[in-house]
Design a protein around this motif. Sequence first.
Motif, PDB file in Angstrom:
ATOM      1  N   MET A 108       0.312   1.128  -5.351  1.00 60.54           N
ATOM      2  CA  MET A 108       0.602  -0.219  -4.855  1.00 60.54           C
ATOM      3  C   MET A 108       0.091  -0.381  -3.428  1.00 60.54           C
ATOM      4  N   THR A 109      -0.449  -1.566  -3.132  1.00 60.10           N
ATOM      5  CA  THR A 109      -0.945  -1.851  -1.789  1.00 60.10           C
ATOM      6  C   THR A 109       0.220  -2.138  -0.859  1.00 60.10           C
ATOM      7  N   THR A 110       0.193  -1.548   0.316  1.00 59.65           N
ATOM      8  CA  THR A 110       1.241  -1.771   1.311  1.00 59.65           C
ATOM      9  C   THR A 110       0.982  -3.086   2.032  1.00 59.65           C
ATOM     10  N   VAL A 111       1.968  -3.951   2.040  1.00 53.18           N
ATOM     11  CA  VAL A 111       1.856  -5.234   2.731  1.00 53.18           C
ATOM     12  C   VAL A 111       2.038  -5.012   4.226  1.00 53.18           C
ATOM     13  N   THR A 112       1.126  -5.609   5.016  1.00 51.06           N
ATOM     14  CA  THR A 112       1.206  -5.510   6.477  1.00 51.06           C
ATOM     15  C   THR A 112       1.253  -6.915   7.055  1.00 51.06           C
ATOM     16  N   SER A 119      -3.719  -8.756  -3.911  1.00 54.18           N
ATOM     17  CA  SER A 119      -3.716  -8.243  -2.547  1.00 54.18           C
ATOM     18  C   SER A 119      -4.919  -8.790  -1.807  1.00 54.18           C
ATOM     19  N   GLN A 177      -6.877  -8.611   2.081  1.00 49.59           N
ATOM     20  CA  GLN A 177      -7.002  -8.126   3.448  1.00 49.59           C
ATOM     21  C   GLN A 177      -7.553  -9.257   4.302  1.00 49.59           C
ATOM     22  N   THR A 224      -2.436  -7.308   5.594  1.00 46.25           N
ATOM     23  CA  THR A 224      -2.603  -7.133   4.155  1.00 46.25           C
ATOM     24  C   THR A 224      -1.550  -7.986   3.468  1.00 46.25           C
TER      25      THR A 224
END
Length: 453
Positions: free
Chosen positions: A1-5, A319, A321, A326
């Motif tokens: 899973m992509t980490t949300v930033t 997702s 960027q 993110t």
Amino acid sequence: MTTVTLPDGPTTPAFVQGIEILAGRTRAWRRLHQRYGSAFMVAMPRFGPTLVLSEPAEVKALFTTHTDLVDNIDANLGQFLGPGSLFALRGEEHRKERKLLTPPFHGRRLAVYESLIEEEAVREMAGWPSGREFATMDSMMRITLNVILRAVFGAEGAEFDQLRALLPKLVLVGSALAALPVPRRLFGRFGPWARFAAYRAQYDEIVGRLIRRAAADPQLSERDDVLAMLLQARYDDGSAMTHSEIADELLTLLTAGHETTATSLAWTVERLRRHPDILRRLVEENDAGGSALREATLLETQRVRPVIDATLRKVRTDSLQLGRWTLARGQHVMVSVRLMHDNPELFTNPRDFDPDRFVGARPGTFSWIPFGGGARRCIGAAFATMEMNVVLRVLLRDFTLETTDAPDERAHFRGVALVPAKKGRAVVYRRAPRPPVAEAAESGVERGAEVTA
């Protein structure tokens, strides 16, 4: 899973944040920017947690991201303007519709409307009081509404008068519902939604008659109004727009095509009354047949007093960027027009009203953004710019505008637009007619910066 930033933001309850934004939008954005920098999270009324951007590179990245990945928010003006409106359409449908609507408001087509605009400005201003203070915004609203009605339908008549009376009421109720959303079922048939529905039904009945009459006109191909062009327009597959689609798009043009322009003109009056040196130079230039400073003044007014101070998008991919951040699917992203226009890296002494910054200089596509940006930039930007130019030219030619040392008019949020709280009050005196400027003098005038859409 992509980490949300995501960036930081205030931790006060969402309700409190919403009240602060509604109570003083410009003040709230500037305070948050000062504390958190060029990106922060905020709880926006109606949209929830929203990423607010004002860093130029990130704004450009958002505006240039494909609409399959980031597109319009769900809760937009399409709920008032109809499913066939540009506001409601997304993706390929939006691209196809925009392609059909572009020709009437660009290039050489604009010259067709210039005399129409001047005629409406002269007619409305003939009723301006001499030597007595009055609010210019209502007057500017009548000018721009009459202009867009004539541009769309080509001629006046009974339906024209009906729409002229109906549209301001429809816009007022729609703007109020956009600012303070009320559940559709609340108050039943006596509530604001019921009132809006009644206005919309009246609109559909009036415009339906006009569409059917135009479609049956044997001289349709010789007409140059927007309705005639839309009836003859064809998608790439050869199909035509349905009458309901045309009705929705015409409502979009009629409502969005006059209120913001009129408000910018009222702000222009408000700014010029408080900057006598700029006003004096504008009159001198206008008398000599020039336009560079006038065009620059309109650009600067829209920079320091943007009528629409934000543009929103929603992430449509799993997702994304975007610069330092993110984002996950469904994330709302807002570009703050106000904070972009306040940026000293983009505009020297940004709080100053200085039209000279735009004389001979073209505003940046991703920095000067009163019309938004990217695939959803206002389709009528060039038309609005030309209309403001003509109306201001007539004002400077026919009237002396009295200056004032009164405090600046504050911005009042009216649901969608930021308007002068006192509606751009002015005192004018009619000028004596002047002889026409010699053609030779006009030929030497250097053109100022132009805005394209």
